[in-house]
Scaffold this motif. Structure first.
Motif, PDB file in Angstrom:
ATOM      1  N   VAL A  35       0.844  -1.198   0.000  1.00 13.83           N
ATOM      2  CA  VAL A  35       0.000   0.000   0.000  1.00 13.83           C
ATOM      3  C   VAL A  35       0.877   1.246   0.000  1.00 13.83           C
ATOM      4  CG1 VAL A  35      -1.760   1.299   1.253  1.00 13.83           C
ATOM      5  CG2 VAL A  35      -1.918  -1.192   1.121  1.00 13.83           C
ATOM      6  N   LEU A  36       1.875   1.259   0.855  1.00  9.00           N
ATOM      7  CA  LEU A  36       2.809   2.382   0.903  1.00  9.00           C
ATOM      8  C   LEU A  36       3.488   2.561  -0.450  1.00  9.00           C
ATOM      9  CD1 LEU A  36       4.302   4.564   2.508  1.00  9.00           C
ATOM     10  CD2 LEU A  36       5.946   2.804   3.172  1.00  9.00           C
ATOM     11  N   PRO A  99      -5.870   2.906  -3.125  1.00 12.57           N
ATOM     12  CA  PRO A  99      -4.757   3.699  -2.609  1.00 12.57           C
ATOM     13  C   PRO A  99      -3.877   4.282  -3.716  1.00 12.57           C
ATOM     14  CG  PRO A  99      -4.700   1.476  -1.677  1.00 12.57           C
ATOM     15  CD  PRO A  99      -5.861   1.557  -2.599  1.00 12.57           C
ATOM     16  N   PHE A 100      -3.705   3.529  -4.804  1.00 10.04           N
ATOM     17  CA  PHE A 100      -2.870   4.032  -5.892  1.00 10.04           C
ATOM     18  C   PHE A 100      -3.511   5.244  -6.558  1.00 10.04           C
ATOM     19  CE2 PHE A 100      -1.967   4.040 -10.490  1.00 10.04           C
ATOM     20  CZ  PHE A 100      -0.622   4.379 -10.451  1.00 10.04           C
ATOM     21  N   LEU A 101      -4.754   5.094  -6.997  1.00  9.31           N
ATOM     22  CA  LEU A 101      -5.411   6.185  -7.719  1.00  9.31           C
ATOM     23  C   LEU A 101      -5.928   7.292  -6.805  1.00  9.31           C
ATOM     24  CD1 LEU A 101      -7.386   4.190 -10.429  1.00  9.31           C
ATOM     25  CD2 LEU A 101      -5.351   5.594 -10.757  1.00  9.31           C
ATOM     26  N   GLY A 102      -6.632   6.910  -5.751  1.00  5.64           N
ATOM     27  CA  GLY A 102      -7.254   7.907  -4.885  1.00  5.64           C
ATOM     28  C   GLY A 102      -6.256   8.680  -4.041  1.00  5.64           C
ATOM     29  N   THR A 103      -5.541   7.964  -3.178  1.00  7.71           N
ATOM     30  CA  THR A 103      -4.594   8.622  -2.283  1.00  7.71           C
ATOM     31  C   THR A 103      -3.331   9.046  -3.019  1.00  7.71           C
ATOM     32  OG1 THR A 103      -5.416   7.235  -0.490  1.00  7.71           O
ATOM     33  CG2 THR A 103      -3.331   8.370  -0.121  1.00  7.71           C
ATOM     34  N   GLY A 104      -2.826   8.169  -3.875  1.00  3.98           N
ATOM     35  CA  GLY A 104      -1.566   8.455  -4.553  1.00  3.98           C
ATOM     36  C   GLY A 104      -1.698   9.463  -5.679  1.00  3.98           C
ATOM     37  N   VAL A 105      -2.254   9.026  -6.810  1.00  2.00           N
ATOM     38  CA  VAL A 105      -2.294   9.888  -7.997  1.00  2.00           C
ATOM     39  C   VAL A 105      -3.086  11.166  -7.731  1.00  2.00           C
ATOM     40  CG1 VAL A 105      -3.026  10.071 -10.409  1.00  2.00           C
ATOM     41  CG2 VAL A 105      -1.970   7.954  -9.587  1.00  2.00           C
ATOM     42  N   LEU A 106      -4.325  11.017  -7.275  1.00  2.00           N
ATOM     43  CA  LEU A 106      -5.158  12.208  -7.085  1.00  2.00           C
ATOM     44  C   LEU A 106      -4.730  13.027  -5.878  1.00  2.00           C
ATOM     45  CD1 LEU A 106      -8.589  10.730  -8.124  1.00  2.00           C
ATOM     46  CD2 LEU A 106      -7.099  12.259  -9.430  1.00  2.00           C
TER      47      LEU A 106
END
Length: 162
Positions: A35-36, A99-106
Motif C-alpha cells: 500500500v505504501l 490507494p494508488f489512484l485515490g490517495t496516490g495519484v489524485l
C-alpha cells in the motif's frame, strides 16, 4: 466506556483487549508495504502531472491562481468518477487500486496546500479581494466538481445497465 474492575480472589479474568491494541501484529509490515509503495508511486505520478500543469499554464505573480483552481477542481471531478466506478461498476477491484489512484495519484495531483499558501500570499500582498475570492471559489469548485462528476457517472452507469 468500561470502568476498570479488579477481580476478586479466585474470579476468572478475561484478557484485557486494550493491551492488545498496541501489540505488533505478525505480518503487519508485509500487509502495508505494498500500500505504501503504490501510494508513493501514485503520488509521484500525480505530483508530476500537477507540476506539468503549472509549467504549461503558469500564473502571473499576484494574479488569480487559475492553474491551482483548475487542477483542484479537475482532481476532485476525477475522484468523483473514480469512486462511483469502484463502488458501482468495478467493486471487485484489486485492493491496491484505491490507494494508488485515490490517495496516490489524485492526492499528489490536487494541491490544497498550494491553495492555502496562494490565498495567504494574495491577502498579504494587497490583493485581499483576489485572495478572498480564491478562498471561497476553490472549495466551491472542488465540491461542485466531485458532486457533479459522481452524479453524472451514476446516471451513465445506470443508463448503460438498462
Amino acid at each position: 466506556m468500561k470502568l476498570p474492575h479488579s477481580p476478586a480472589v479466585g474470579e476468572a479474568t478475561e484478557p484485557d483487549a486494550d493491551r492488545d491494541i498496541t501489540a505488533p501484529r505478525t505480518g503487519a509490515w508485509r500487509d502495508r508495504a505494498p500500500v505504501l509503495g503504490v501510494v508513493a508511486l501514485g503520488g509521484a505520478i500525480g505530483a508530476s502531472a500537477r507540476y506539468g500543469a503549472f509549467l504549461w499554464w503558469p500564473n502571473a505573480a499576484g494574479g488569480f491562481p487559475w492553474t491551482a483552481l483548475v487542477v483542484n477542481a479537475a482532481g476532485c471531478a476525477v475522484l468523483g468518477v473514480f469512486m462511483v466506478v469502484l463502488s458501482d461498476v468495478w467493486a471487485a477491484a484489486h485492493r491496491l487500486v484505491r490507494p494508488f489512484l485515490g490517495t496516490g495519484v489524485l492526492g499528489g495531483f490536487t494541491t490544497f496546500s498550494t491553495y492555502a499558501v496562494d490565498t495567504r500570499q494574495l491577502i498579504d500582498s494587497d490583493s485581499a479581494r483576489t485572495g478572498l475570492a480564491y478562498l471561497g471559489l476553490t472549495p466551491l469548485a472542488a465540491l461542485t466538481a466531485v458532486w457533479s462528476a459522481a452524479w453524472m457517472t451514476r446516471r451513465i452507469v445506470t443508463w448503460r445497465q438498462t
